[in-house]
Design an enzyme around this catalytic site. Structure first.
Site, mmCIF file in Angstrom:
data_model
loop_
_atom_site.group_PDB
_atom_site.id
_atom_site.type_symbol
_atom_site.label_atom_id
_atom_site.label_comp_id
_atom_site.label_asym_id
_atom_site.label_seq_id
_atom_site.Cartn_x
_atom_site.Cartn_y
_atom_site.Cartn_z
ATOM 1 N N ARG A 153 0.856 -1.186 0.000
ATOM 2 C CA ARG A 153 0.000 0.000 0.000
ATOM 3 C C ARG A 153 0.889 1.232 0.000
ATOM 4 N NH1 ARG A 153 -3.390 -3.139 -1.264
ATOM 5 N NH2 ARG A 153 -5.466 -3.463 -0.342
ATOM 6 N N HIS A 190 -2.443 0.984 -9.368
ATOM 7 C CA HIS A 190 -3.037 0.007 -8.442
ATOM 8 C C HIS A 190 -3.813 -1.065 -9.211
ATOM 9 C CE1 HIS A 190 -4.490 -0.445 -4.015
ATOM 10 N NE2 HIS A 190 -4.296 -1.630 -4.584
ATOM 11 N N GLU A 230 -3.307 8.481 -3.137
ATOM 12 C CA GLU A 230 -3.841 7.627 -4.198
ATOM 13 C C GLU A 230 -5.343 7.869 -4.340
ATOM 14 O OE1 GLU A 230 -4.546 2.914 -4.715
ATOM 15 O OE2 GLU A 230 -2.441 3.461 -4.321
#
Length: 324
Positions: A241, A288, A269
């Site tokens: 992450r 992602h 993000e």
């Protein structure tokens, strides 16, 4: 993403959902495809679609014992589900929910559903970055024939930070490249080093792969000190992450040309327009998509239906999230 050590003291027995032998199991799901899969399980299962844009669940839907979420869970939704006992995720990452649910509610993830795709991304990104593929793609777009020599994965020293299901699969996939593989996890055990050993391990690594869950210990763990310990020219691969990495510290190393990186996740993000990461040198960036392959949704749905079958059979829940 899990990094649970194998040498911990015996864990508490996995919980069993409190469901009578003939009691109807009410399940809230966010999509039609998942609803269709769940409906096939048993006449005892009642499936309810929910969309918070249309309001909170009411009637029978408000009696749900199981919730499969999409996105975060506002307090008003949890308050509207007095019989809720299980939040079953379709992802491995559980940071949006861990520690935020009522004590009566168990949190389970979909460990394994994203493993092959995420591991594949990590290996793909590592190979591409090592062999200079991003550079050659840019040169091709510009119509330039620009031969050069880059690094190699073959024989590289690879440090995998996170020795859970995905980390082990990454290591297995990379083993075919004769890499020198080292695992690091929160707790040391046979064949796995502890986080406290990172300062001694980082200077020798050609590639550092991050695949840890988001916890207070891992949030921001890849800071300026961590990065400074990496050898010149090393590659950082983040398949975990974005918040695991201090973005400003990484940008400083990339801008200086001392380190390279391959990121599938960022902090913030999604990455906003104009953010300096967009133009950082030595960076391979994807939005992602590590788990985004055609089979992932089917594997995630199977994780949900397998769990529901266990509930109907009176068996303990699997993939209970406890390491937060």
């Amino acid at each position: 993403m899990s990094d649970a050590p194998a040498d911990q003291a015996p864990a508490r027995p996995a919980p069993v959902l409190d469901l009578g032998p003939e009691e109807t199991l009410h399940v809230l799901v966010p999509s039609g495809a998942l609803a269709e899969a769940v409906e096939q399980l048993s006449p005892r299962v009642r499936v309810h679609r929910y969309d918070l844009r249309e309001g909170l669940p009411t009637g029978e839907a408000a009696q749900a014992q199981v919730l499969v979420p999409r996105g975060e869970l506002p307090d008003e939704l949890l308050d509207a589900l007095p019989r809720l006992q299980l939040v079953q995720l379709r992802s491995a990452g559980a940071e949006l929910f861990a520690g935020k649910l009522p004590a009566r509610v168990t949190l389970c993830n979909a460990r394994g559903a994203h493993t092959p795709a995420t591991a594949e991304w990590a290996v793909t990104a590592t190979l591409a970055a090592q062999r200079g593929i991003p550079h050659y793609v840019r040169e091709t777009d510009a119509g330039r024939w620009s031969p050069g020599t880059f690094a190699s994965l073959v024989g590289a020293r690879v440090l995998v930070v996170g020795a859970g299901d995905i980390g082990r699969t990454i290591g297995s996939m990379m083993a075919g490249f004769d890499v020198e593989l080292t695992y690091v996890a929160r707790t040391a055990r046979e064949g796995v080093h502890g986080f406290e050993e990172l300062p001694a391990l980082l200077p020798d690594a050609d590639v550092v792969v991050l695949i840890v869950p988001v916890t207070p210990q891992t949030t921001g763990m890849v800071d300026a000190t961590f990065l400074a310990a990496m050898k010149d020219g090393a590659l950082l691969v983040n398949a975990a992450r974005g918040v695991v990495v201090d973005t400003d510290a990484l940008l400083a190393e990339l801008t200086a040309g001392r380190l390279r990186a391959a990121l599938d996740v960022t902090d913030p993000e999604p990455l906003p327009e104009g953010h300096p990461l967009w133009t950082a040198p030595g960076l391979l960036l994807t939005p992602h998509v590590g788990g985004a392959v055609p089979d992932t949704e089917a594997r995630a749905a199977a994780a949900v239906t397998d769990q529901l079958e266990r509930i109907l059979a009176g068996e303990p829940l699997q993939n209970v999230v406890t390491d937060y």
